[in-house]
Design a protein around this motif. Sequence first.
Motif, PDB file in Angstrom:
ATOM      1  N   ASN A   1       0.815  -1.218   0.000  1.00  0.00           N
ATOM      2  CA  ASN A   1       0.000   0.000   0.000  1.00  0.00           C
ATOM      3  C   ASN A   1       0.843   1.259   0.000  1.00  0.00           C
ATOM      4  OD1 ASN A   1      -1.936  -1.915   0.247  1.00  0.00           O
ATOM      5  ND2 ASN A   1      -2.946  -0.995   1.975  1.00  0.00           N
ATOM      6  N   TYR A   2       2.147   1.127  -0.013  1.00  0.00           N
ATOM      7  CA  TYR A   2       3.020   2.292  -0.059  1.00  0.00           C
ATOM      8  C   TYR A   2       4.120   2.025  -1.075  1.00  0.00           C
ATOM      9  CZ  TYR A   2       5.963  -0.590   2.930  1.00  0.00           C
ATOM     10  OH  TYR A   2       6.718  -1.614   3.420  1.00  0.00           O
ATOM     11  N   PHE A   3       4.827   3.073  -1.405  1.00  0.00           N
ATOM     12  CA  PHE A   3       5.935   2.954  -2.338  1.00  0.00           C
ATOM     13  C   PHE A   3       7.114   3.724  -1.782  1.00  0.00           C
ATOM     14  CE2 PHE A   3       8.393   4.221  -6.091  1.00  0.00           C
ATOM     15  CZ  PHE A   3       8.629   2.969  -6.630  1.00  0.00           C
ATOM     16  N   ASP A   4       8.284   3.114  -1.837  1.00  0.00           N
ATOM     17  CA  ASP A   4       9.508   3.754  -1.363  1.00  0.00           C
ATOM     18  C   ASP A   4      10.322   4.279  -2.536  1.00  0.00           C
ATOM     19  OD1 ASP A   4       8.896   3.150   1.247  1.00  0.00           O
ATOM     20  OD2 ASP A   4      10.361   1.539   1.446  1.00  0.00           O
ATOM     21  N   THR A   5      10.775   5.511  -2.406  1.00  0.00           N
ATOM     22  CA  THR A   5      11.652   6.153  -3.376  1.00  0.00           C
ATOM     23  C   THR A   5      12.900   6.601  -2.628  1.00  0.00           C
ATOM     24  OG1 THR A   5       9.715   7.016  -4.537  1.00  0.00           O
ATOM     25  CG2 THR A   5      11.825   8.025  -5.064  1.00  0.00           C
ATOM     26  N   MET A   6      14.043   6.421  -3.230  1.00  0.00           N
ATOM     27  CA  MET A   6      15.294   6.810  -2.597  1.00  0.00           C
ATOM     28  C   MET A   6      15.803   8.123  -3.199  1.00  0.00           C
ATOM     29  SD  MET A   6      15.366   4.256  -0.637  1.00  0.00           S
ATOM     30  CE  MET A   6      16.938   4.236   0.152  1.00  0.00           C
ATOM     31  N   VAL A   7      16.289   9.006  -2.324  1.00  0.00           N
ATOM     32  CA  VAL A   7      16.866  10.279  -2.739  1.00  0.00           C
ATOM     33  C   VAL A   7      18.109  10.528  -1.887  1.00  0.00           C
ATOM     34  CG1 VAL A   7      16.536  12.785  -2.767  1.00  0.00           C
ATOM     35  CG2 VAL A   7      14.664  11.297  -3.442  1.00  0.00           C
ATOM     36  N   ARG A   8      19.203  10.923  -2.526  1.00  0.00           N
ATOM     37  CA  ARG A   8      20.400  11.310  -1.778  1.00  0.00           C
ATOM     38  C   ARG A   8      20.415  12.829  -1.676  1.00  0.00           C
ATOM     39  NH1 ARG A   8      24.412   8.588   0.187  1.00  0.00           N
ATOM     40  NH2 ARG A   8      24.009   6.765  -1.104  1.00  0.00           N
TER      41      ARG A   8
ATOM     42  N   ASP B   1      24.475  14.382   1.740  1.00  0.00           N
ATOM     43  CA  ASP B   1      24.873  13.038   1.344  1.00  0.00           C
ATOM     44  C   ASP B   1      24.101  11.927   2.065  1.00  0.00           C
ATOM     45  OD1 ASP B   1      26.430  11.746  -0.623  1.00  0.00           O
ATOM     46  OD2 ASP B   1      27.799  10.998   0.921  1.00  0.00           O
ATOM     47  N   ASP B   2      23.144  12.273   2.931  1.00  0.00           N
ATOM     48  CA  ASP B   2      22.301  11.237   3.543  1.00  0.00           C
ATOM     49  C   ASP B   2      21.437  10.607   2.468  1.00  0.00           C
ATOM     50  OD1 ASP B   2      23.284  11.817   6.063  1.00  0.00           O
ATOM     51  OD2 ASP B   2      21.451  12.826   6.760  1.00  0.00           O
ATOM     52  N   LEU B   3      21.241   9.312   2.558  1.00  0.00           N
ATOM     53  CA  LEU B   3      20.324   8.620   1.673  1.00  0.00           C
ATOM     54  C   LEU B   3      18.975   8.544   2.379  1.00  0.00           C
ATOM     55  CD1 LEU B   3      19.988   7.179  -1.039  1.00  0.00           C
ATOM     56  CD2 LEU B   3      20.634   5.043   0.117  1.00  0.00           C
ATOM     57  N   LEU B   4      17.965   9.139   1.739  1.00  0.00           N
ATOM     58  CA  LEU B   4      16.634   9.214   2.336  1.00  0.00           C
ATOM     59  C   LEU B   4      15.674   8.263   1.626  1.00  0.00           C
ATOM     60  CD1 LEU B   4      16.253  13.095   2.616  1.00  0.00           C
ATOM     61  CD2 LEU B   4      17.317  11.490   4.239  1.00  0.00           C
ATOM     62  N   ARG B   5      14.822   7.649   2.409  1.00  0.00           N
ATOM     63  CA  ARG B   5      13.754   6.799   1.895  1.00  0.00           C
ATOM     64  C   ARG B   5      12.459   7.594   2.032  1.00  0.00           C
ATOM     65  NH1 ARG B   5      13.207   1.384   1.120  1.00  0.00           N
ATOM     66  NH2 ARG B   5      15.319   1.117   1.931  1.00  0.00           N
ATOM     67  N   ILE B   6      11.817   7.861   0.904  1.00  0.00           N
ATOM     68  CA  ILE B   6      10.542   8.583   0.905  1.00  0.00           C
ATOM     69  C   ILE B   6       9.457   7.526   0.774  1.00  0.00           C
ATOM     70  CG2 ILE B   6       9.130  10.339  -0.216  1.00  0.00           C
ATOM     71  CD1 ILE B   6      11.827  11.223  -1.615  1.00  0.00           C
ATOM     72  N   ARG B   7       8.688   7.340   1.819  1.00  0.00           N
ATOM     73  CA  ARG B   7       7.608   6.351   1.827  1.00  0.00           C
ATOM     74  C   ARG B   7       6.300   7.090   1.559  1.00  0.00           C
ATOM     75  NH1 ARG B   7       8.294   1.670   5.736  1.00  0.00           N
ATOM     76  NH2 ARG B   7       9.509   1.086   3.914  1.00  0.00           N
ATOM     77  N   THR B   8       5.632   6.734   0.469  1.00  0.00           N
ATOM     78  CA  THR B   8       4.423   7.423   0.023  1.00  0.00           C
ATOM     79  C   THR B   8       3.254   6.453   0.000  1.00  0.00           C
ATOM     80  OG1 THR B   8       5.814   8.801  -1.407  1.00  0.00           O
ATOM     81  CG2 THR B   8       3.443   8.819  -1.851  1.00  0.00           C
TER      82      THR B   8
ATOM     83  N   TYR C   1       3.185  10.825   3.757  1.00  0.00           N
ATOM     84  CA  TYR C   1       4.612  10.606   3.506  1.00  0.00           C
ATOM     85  C   TYR C   1       5.368  10.391   4.812  1.00  0.00           C
ATOM     86  CZ  TYR C   1       2.938  13.294  -0.485  1.00  0.00           C
ATOM     87  OH  TYR C   1       2.192  13.764  -1.530  1.00  0.00           O
ATOM     88  N   GLU C   2       6.395   9.584   4.720  1.00  0.00           N
ATOM     89  CA  GLU C   2       7.391   9.460   5.778  1.00  0.00           C
ATOM     90  C   GLU C   2       8.751   9.602   5.107  1.00  0.00           C
ATOM     91  OE1 GLU C   2       5.195   6.278   8.738  1.00  0.00           O
ATOM     92  OE2 GLU C   2       6.677   5.545   7.301  1.00  0.00           O
ATOM     93  N   ILE C   3       9.605  10.390   5.711  1.00  0.00           N
ATOM     94  CA  ILE C   3      10.984  10.506   5.242  1.00  0.00           C
ATOM     95  C   ILE C   3      11.836   9.816   6.300  1.00  0.00           C
ATOM     96  CG2 ILE C   3      12.875  12.021   4.556  1.00  0.00           C
ATOM     97  CD1 ILE C   3      10.509  12.478   2.749  1.00  0.00           C
ATOM     98  N   LEU C   4      12.540   8.773   5.879  1.00  0.00           N
ATOM     99  CA  LEU C   4      13.377   8.001   6.801  1.00  0.00           C
ATOM    100  C   LEU C   4      14.833   8.083   6.367  1.00  0.00           C
ATOM    101  CD1 LEU C   4      10.791   5.466   6.160  1.00  0.00           C
ATOM    102  CD2 LEU C   4      11.424   5.650   8.543  1.00  0.00           C
ATOM    103  N   HIS C   5      15.727   8.069   7.349  1.00  0.00           N
ATOM    104  CA  HIS C   5      17.149   7.960   7.050  1.00  0.00           C
ATOM    105  C   HIS C   5      17.360   6.501   6.676  1.00  0.00           C
ATOM    106  CE1 HIS C   5      21.475   7.732   7.630  1.00  0.00           C
ATOM    107  NE2 HIS C   5      21.494   9.058   7.589  1.00  0.00           N
ATOM    108  N   ASP C   6      17.804   6.225   5.462  1.00  0.00           N
ATOM    109  CA  ASP C   6      17.833   4.842   4.991  1.00  0.00           C
ATOM    110  C   ASP C   6      18.783   3.968   5.791  1.00  0.00           C
ATOM    111  OD1 ASP C   6      16.872   2.872   3.040  1.00  0.00           O
ATOM    112  OD2 ASP C   6      18.986   2.820   2.432  1.00  0.00           O
TER     113      ASP C   6
END
Length: 145
Positions: free
Chosen positions: A3-10, A73-80, A94-99
């Motif tokens: 039910n959610y999708f994770d996208t990675m952003v540095r 330079d942190d890698l973030l996981r955007i959970r939508t 949304y949740e923004i997590l430190h990967d």
Amino acid sequence: MSNYFDTMVRVRYAETDQMGFVYYGNYYIYFEVGRVEYMRDRGVNYKQMELQDNCFIVVAESNCRYRKPAGYDDLLRIRTRVTQAKRRTIHFSYEILHDETGELLATGETVHVICDKNGRPKSLPDKYRRLFEEDVIEPSTTHPH
């Protein structure tokens, strides 16, 4: 399909402030990145939605709760995820997590009104609404963070 999708952003240097933390407004950009990738994962090409169906997803409300800072330079996981899908509105969460650490850095929500190219509200075509409605999370099934 979850039910959610994770996208990675540095985090890029240009996204940080003088203290080395992500500038607060950039979290809304991360939300947008997550939302567009969520839609793409569900088979919805937002550009084609605009061109072929005259459907624009206009932000009507937004909020962000900042919990811990992210830095360069942190890698973030955007959970939508979609929390509500109606005839003329869609609510995203949304949740923004430190990967690396899994720490929750920020949470947010956006409410969108479906409009035509002239900004007039309209109904979301069934082919899209069905996709979003399938993913709506009931309160008892959300993941605690």
